[in-house]
Motif scaffolding. Sequence first.
Motif, mmCIF file in Angstrom:
data_model
loop_
_atom_site.group_PDB
_atom_site.id
_atom_site.type_symbol
_atom_site.label_atom_id
_atom_site.label_comp_id
_atom_site.label_asym_id
_atom_site.label_seq_id
_atom_site.Cartn_x
_atom_site.Cartn_y
_atom_site.Cartn_z
ATOM 1 N N PRO A 121 5.022 3.244 -3.400
ATOM 2 C CA PRO A 121 5.264 3.125 -1.960
ATOM 3 C C PRO A 121 3.428 3.240 -1.284
ATOM 4 N N CYS A 122 3.388 4.708 -2.061
ATOM 5 C CA CYS A 122 2.267 5.526 -1.672
ATOM 6 C C CYS A 122 0.741 4.035 -2.240
ATOM 7 N N GLY A 123 0.986 3.555 -3.208
ATOM 8 C CA GLY A 123 0.217 2.858 -3.887
ATOM 9 C C GLY A 123 -0.082 1.333 -3.803
ATOM 10 N N VAL A 124 0.661 1.352 -3.161
ATOM 11 C CA VAL A 124 0.795 -0.589 -1.746
ATOM 12 C C VAL A 124 0.247 -0.243 -0.630
ATOM 13 N N TRP A 125 0.432 1.152 0.138
ATOM 14 C CA TRP A 125 -0.799 0.850 1.620
ATOM 15 C C TRP A 125 -2.248 1.452 0.602
ATOM 16 N N THR A 126 -2.750 2.213 0.098
ATOM 17 C CA THR A 126 -3.994 1.991 -0.975
ATOM 18 C C THR A 126 -3.689 1.089 -1.498
ATOM 19 N N PHE A 128 -3.017 -1.742 0.144
ATOM 20 C CA PHE A 128 -3.379 -2.272 0.645
ATOM 21 C C PHE A 128 -5.000 -2.622 1.649
ATOM 22 N N HIS A 129 -5.161 -1.026 1.780
ATOM 23 C CA HIS A 129 -6.385 -0.881 2.035
ATOM 24 C C HIS A 129 -7.391 -0.749 1.343
ATOM 25 N N VAL A 130 -7.576 -0.893 -0.087
ATOM 26 C CA VAL A 130 -8.792 -1.509 -0.153
ATOM 27 C C VAL A 130 -9.050 -2.036 -0.417
ATOM 28 N N GLU A 165 11.085 -4.699 7.655
ATOM 29 C CA GLU A 165 11.117 -5.230 8.651
ATOM 30 C C GLU A 165 9.826 -4.794 9.935
ATOM 31 N N HIS A 166 10.618 -3.395 9.544
ATOM 32 C CA HIS A 166 9.242 -2.768 9.896
ATOM 33 C C HIS A 166 7.634 -3.070 10.233
ATOM 34 N N PHE A 167 7.777 -3.494 8.784
ATOM 35 C CA PHE A 167 5.888 -4.050 8.823
ATOM 36 C C PHE A 167 5.761 -5.537 9.496
ATOM 37 N N HIS A 192 -0.927 1.857 9.339
ATOM 38 C CA HIS A 192 -0.568 2.474 8.818
ATOM 39 C C HIS A 192 -0.027 4.077 10.067
ATOM 40 N N ASN A 193 -0.724 4.307 10.522
ATOM 41 C CA ASN A 193 -1.200 5.850 11.412
ATOM 42 C C ASN A 193 0.012 5.702 11.858
ATOM 43 N N ARG A 194 0.237 4.408 12.271
ATOM 44 C CA ARG A 194 2.029 4.455 13.678
ATOM 45 C C ARG A 194 3.132 4.666 12.408
ATOM 46 N N VAL A 195 3.014 3.847 11.696
ATOM 47 C CA VAL A 195 4.019 4.425 10.269
ATOM 48 C C VAL A 195 4.097 5.614 10.046
ATOM 49 N N ASN A 196 3.310 6.383 9.371
ATOM 50 C CA ASN A 196 2.770 7.832 9.929
ATOM 51 C C ASN A 196 3.812 8.748 10.950
ATOM 52 N N ASN A 197 3.146 8.039 11.975
ATOM 53 C CA ASN A 197 4.198 9.077 13.288
ATOM 54 C C ASN A 197 5.328 8.849 12.986
ATOM 55 N N ARG A 198 6.009 7.822 13.103
ATOM 56 C CA ARG A 198 7.349 7.830 12.893
ATOM 57 C C ARG A 198 8.228 8.644 11.853
ATOM 58 N N LEU A 199 7.619 8.304 10.616
ATOM 59 C CA LEU A 199 8.284 9.301 9.366
ATOM 60 C C LEU A 199 7.924 10.752 9.245
ATOM 61 N N LEU A 203 13.212 12.657 6.109
ATOM 62 C CA LEU A 203 13.303 13.018 5.021
ATOM 63 C C LEU A 203 12.978 12.973 3.724
ATOM 64 N N SER A 204 12.081 11.228 3.916
ATOM 65 C CA SER A 204 11.725 10.616 2.508
ATOM 66 C C SER A 204 10.252 11.553 2.902
ATOM 67 N N GLU A 205 9.868 11.883 3.184
ATOM 68 C CA GLU A 205 8.561 12.745 3.992
ATOM 69 C C GLU A 205 8.356 13.943 2.185
ATOM 70 N N GLN A 213 -2.003 12.015 11.662
ATOM 71 C CA GLN A 213 -2.593 10.980 11.930
ATOM 72 C C GLN A 213 -4.044 11.338 10.289
ATOM 73 N N TRP A 214 -3.829 10.310 10.233
ATOM 74 C CA TRP A 214 -5.194 10.171 9.067
ATOM 75 C C TRP A 214 -6.327 9.611 9.428
ATOM 76 N N PRO A 215 -7.785 9.888 9.193
ATOM 77 C CA PRO A 215 -7.651 10.797 8.542
ATOM 78 C C PRO A 215 -7.916 12.504 8.876
HETATM 79 P P1 FAD Z 1 1.909 7.071 2.102
HETATM 80 O O1 FAD Z 1 1.962 6.338 3.469
HETATM 81 O O2 FAD Z 1 2.087 6.030 1.428
HETATM 82 O O3 FAD Z 1 -0.056 7.394 2.520
HETATM 83 C C1 FAD Z 1 -0.772 6.954 1.267
HETATM 84 C C2 FAD Z 1 -2.059 8.107 1.257
HETATM 85 O O4 FAD Z 1 -3.198 6.898 1.882
HETATM 86 C C3 FAD Z 1 -2.252 9.297 1.368
HETATM 87 O O5 FAD Z 1 -2.129 9.708 1.034
HETATM 88 C C4 FAD Z 1 -2.875 9.166 2.595
HETATM 89 O O6 FAD Z 1 -4.367 9.331 1.657
HETATM 90 C C5 FAD Z 1 -4.021 7.954 3.008
HETATM 91 N N1 FAD Z 1 -3.391 7.482 3.964
HETATM 92 C C6 FAD Z 1 -2.366 7.862 4.309
HETATM 93 N N2 FAD Z 1 -2.847 7.400 5.769
HETATM 94 C C7 FAD Z 1 -3.138 6.336 6.300
HETATM 95 C C8 FAD Z 1 -4.221 5.925 6.932
HETATM 96 N N3 FAD Z 1 -3.900 5.269 8.559
HETATM 97 N N4 FAD Z 1 -5.288 4.453 6.739
HETATM 98 C C9 FAD Z 1 -5.450 4.273 5.515
HETATM 99 N N5 FAD Z 1 -5.105 5.316 4.949
HETATM 100 C C10 FAD Z 1 -4.154 6.705 4.358
HETATM 101 N N6 FAD Z 1 8.963 4.273 4.802
HETATM 102 C C11 FAD Z 1 10.152 4.447 5.616
HETATM 103 O O7 FAD Z 1 10.977 5.400 5.647
HETATM 104 N N7 FAD Z 1 10.161 3.879 6.353
HETATM 105 C C12 FAD Z 1 9.384 2.654 6.707
HETATM 106 O O8 FAD Z 1 9.740 1.863 7.424
HETATM 107 C C13 FAD Z 1 8.193 1.896 5.642
HETATM 108 N N8 FAD Z 1 7.359 1.111 6.081
HETATM 109 C C14 FAD Z 1 6.807 0.761 5.532
HETATM 110 C C15 FAD Z 1 6.024 -0.347 5.107
HETATM 111 C C16 FAD Z 1 5.223 -0.403 3.767
HETATM 112 C C17 FAD Z 1 4.751 -1.882 4.534
HETATM 113 C C18 FAD Z 1 4.572 0.152 3.515
HETATM 114 C C19 FAD Z 1 3.988 0.196 2.089
HETATM 115 C C20 FAD Z 1 5.805 1.450 2.946
HETATM 116 C C21 FAD Z 1 6.396 2.164 4.046
HETATM 117 N N9 FAD Z 1 7.068 3.048 3.632
HETATM 118 C C22 FAD Z 1 8.588 3.227 4.515
HETATM 119 C C23 FAD Z 1 7.121 4.379 2.723
HETATM 120 C C24 FAD Z 1 6.121 5.083 3.179
HETATM 121 O O9 FAD Z 1 4.780 4.374 4.498
HETATM 122 C C25 FAD Z 1 5.316 6.028 2.051
HETATM 123 O O10 FAD Z 1 4.766 5.069 1.469
HETATM 124 C C26 FAD Z 1 5.773 6.833 1.905
HETATM 125 O O11 FAD Z 1 7.007 7.773 2.175
HETATM 126 C C27 FAD Z 1 5.442 7.651 0.836
HETATM 127 O O12 FAD Z 1 4.239 8.039 1.499
HETATM 128 P P2 FAD Z 1 3.082 9.125 1.023
HETATM 129 O O13 FAD Z 1 3.146 10.586 1.309
HETATM 130 O O14 FAD Z 1 2.291 8.899 -0.415
HETATM 131 O O15 FAD Z 1 1.918 8.123 2.094
#
Ligand code: FAD
Length: 258
Positions: A121-126, A128-130, A165-167, A192-199, A203-205, A213-215
């Motif tokens: 999931p971390c890779g997917v966010w990364t 997508f941002h790239v 579903e959330h996305f 992504h910051n909204r998701v960070n705020n929710r999570l 337990l998944s953290e 709230q990044w950066p």
């Molecule tokens: P991640 O949130 O995965 O972020 C990866 C890296 O991106 C961070 O280490 C940081 O370097 C950078 N980053 C952080 N915030 C930002 C930002 N705002 N903008 C740019 N870069 C940033 N998990 C759930 O439990 N419930 C959910 O509903 C949920 N929805 C998700 C939806 C999507 C589309 C994706 C891809 C993931 C979702 N996840 C969800 C997983 C969750 O968001 C994290 O990916 C997972 O918990 C791993 O977190 P992480 O610490 O590696 O940081």
Amino acid sequence: STEDPWRPFNRSRVYMADLESTLHYSLRMEVAAHTVIKGEALIALKKYIAVLAEYFPGRPVVMNLLKSVNSWLQNQIGGEISYDAFKEILDNSAQSPDTALPEGVRWVGCQGSQPHFRRYPCGVWTLFHVLTVQATNAEESDPQEVLYAMRKYVHSFFGCRLCAEHFENMARESMMDVDTLSSAVFWLWSSHNRVNNRLAGALSEDPNFPKIQWPSPEMCPACHMVKANGDHQWNKDQALSFLLSYFSSSSILKDYLE
Ligand code: FAD
């Protein structure tokens, strides 16, 4: 031991090894869950691969592979494809040594303190941002193209169904306001910051990688402003230039690649 060794990394950089690992997991594991790909999922896969072939800032071998998969896929005019047929194109490296998507995962910046933390999931966010940042270099492209491809990919394939579903809900709420390539970068960042705020605190953290709230102010002091009443506010211009530089192809580190 077959255990993955810990790979020291810089927490404020993006690694190509994570991006390639994400592609491997996405295309060989997640998409593979569909034996037959048709309808909405086929449209989603075509869009996703097209966007990757266009914007993924990969090594030449990987780009050759993405382009060959893309041209094969866009030529499939029937209503469905089998995953096996797709996989055959994906694994064609035996025929051409200059065309390959490396097998397996090597997480670096997306390593977690436990195996169930971070990673894909971390890779997917990364990724997508790239991709949204890469797209800002393209002239005359549809500002929603990359976001749309991600939204549809997540909707059809992302393994975490609750996440999908959330996305989708966030996308339905506000993605239509994206009208420039920079606002696409912003949309993904703030979503992504909204998701960070929710999570945060869930337990998944990963306790070693708290949701913020990044950066952080340490990473980008100029991104943060304090209003007269003490409230926090983003400096949007500074945040945009930070994002453009942080996720730019020239900043991506090539350590730990095969
Ligand atoms: P991640 O949130 O995965 O972020 C990866 C890296 O991106 C961070 O280490 C940081 O370097 C950078 N980053 C952080 N915030 C930002 C930002 N705002 N903008 C740019 N870069 C940033 N998990 C759930 O439990 N419930 C959910 O509903 C949920 N929805 C998700 C939806 C999507 C589309 C994706 C891809 C993931 C979702 N996840 C969800 C997983 C969750 O968001 C994290 O990916 C997972 O918990 C791993 O977190 P992480 O610490 O590696 O940081």
